[in-house]
Write a protein that holds these residues in place. Structure first.
Motif, short mmCIF file in Angstrom:
data_model
loop_
_atom_site.label_atom_id
_atom_site.label_comp_id
_atom_site.label_asym_id
_atom_site.label_seq_id
_atom_site.Cartn_x
_atom_site.Cartn_y
_atom_site.Cartn_z
N ILE A 1 70.79 21.71 126.54
CA ILE A 1 72.19 21.31 126.38
C ILE A 1 72.55 20.52 127.62
O ILE A 1 72.43 21.01 128.74
CB ILE A 1 73.13 22.54 126.27
CG1 ILE A 1 72.69 23.48 125.15
CG2 ILE A 1 74.58 22.09 126.14
CD1 ILE A 1 72.74 22.89 123.77
N GLY A 2 72.99 19.26 127.44
CA GLY A 2 73.33 18.41 128.56
C GLY A 2 74.79 18.00 128.54
O GLY A 2 75.36 17.76 127.47
N LEU A 3 75.39 17.93 129.72
CA LEU A 3 76.77 17.49 129.89
C LEU A 3 76.75 16.15 130.60
O LEU A 3 76.17 16.01 131.67
CB LEU A 3 77.56 18.51 130.71
CG LEU A 3 77.50 19.96 130.22
CD1 LEU A 3 78.28 20.86 131.17
CD2 LEU A 3 78.00 20.08 128.79
N VAL A 4 77.38 15.15 129.99
CA VAL A 4 77.34 13.78 130.51
C VAL A 4 78.77 13.35 130.84
O VAL A 4 79.58 13.14 129.93
CB VAL A 4 76.72 12.82 129.46
CG1 VAL A 4 76.62 11.41 130.02
CG2 VAL A 4 75.36 13.32 129.01
N PRO A 5 79.11 13.25 132.14
CA PRO A 5 80.48 12.88 132.50
C PRO A 5 80.86 11.48 132.00
O PRO A 5 80.09 10.54 132.14
CB PRO A 5 80.49 12.91 134.03
CG PRO A 5 79.14 13.31 134.47
CD PRO A 5 78.25 13.44 133.27
#
Length: 118
Positions: free
Chosen positions: A51-55
């Motif tokens: 799971i990745g969070l991309v600003p």
């Protein structure tokens, strides 16, 4: 066509507007801290799922979550998808450590991600 057993969705990236808050929310949801924690990307690994969070949606301008299908040959799969009617949104690029990604859109504008590890 490529056999279904050679691929699968193992990565989902979420665009976020507030990385610090999103990191806390996803850590609480998953019950673990991020394994990758940078100002440009935060990633969690759990039970074979990334799971990745991309600003701000990152350089690819994501506006919604994108599921990445892991494939053994990204160029071949990209060619197969475009021959079937998909449109290249983001061509194949190396994102580091031999990992290559690309995205296409289907006829309805849904974004499909492709990911090939080294």
């Amino acid at each position: 066509m490529t056999a279904a057993s050679t691929w699968g969705i193992k990565t989902v990236l979420y665009p976020v507007s507030d990385l610090a808050t999103a990191k806390r929310v996803y850590a609480a949801l998953l019950g673990l801290p991020p394994q990758t924690d940078g100002t440009y990307y935060v990633g969690f690994e759990t039970e074979g799922q990334h799971i990745g969070l991309v600003p701000g949606g990152g350089p690819q301008g994501m506006t919604a979550p994108v599921a990445y299908w892991h494939v053994s040959d990204i160029e071949a799969k990209l060619a197969e998808l475009t021959a079937a009617g998909a449109t290249v949104k983001e061509p194949v690029r190396d994102v580091g450590e031999g990992r290559r990604v690309a995205t296409v859109t289907d006829l309805d504008g849904n974004v499909l991600g492709l990911l090939q590890d080294r």
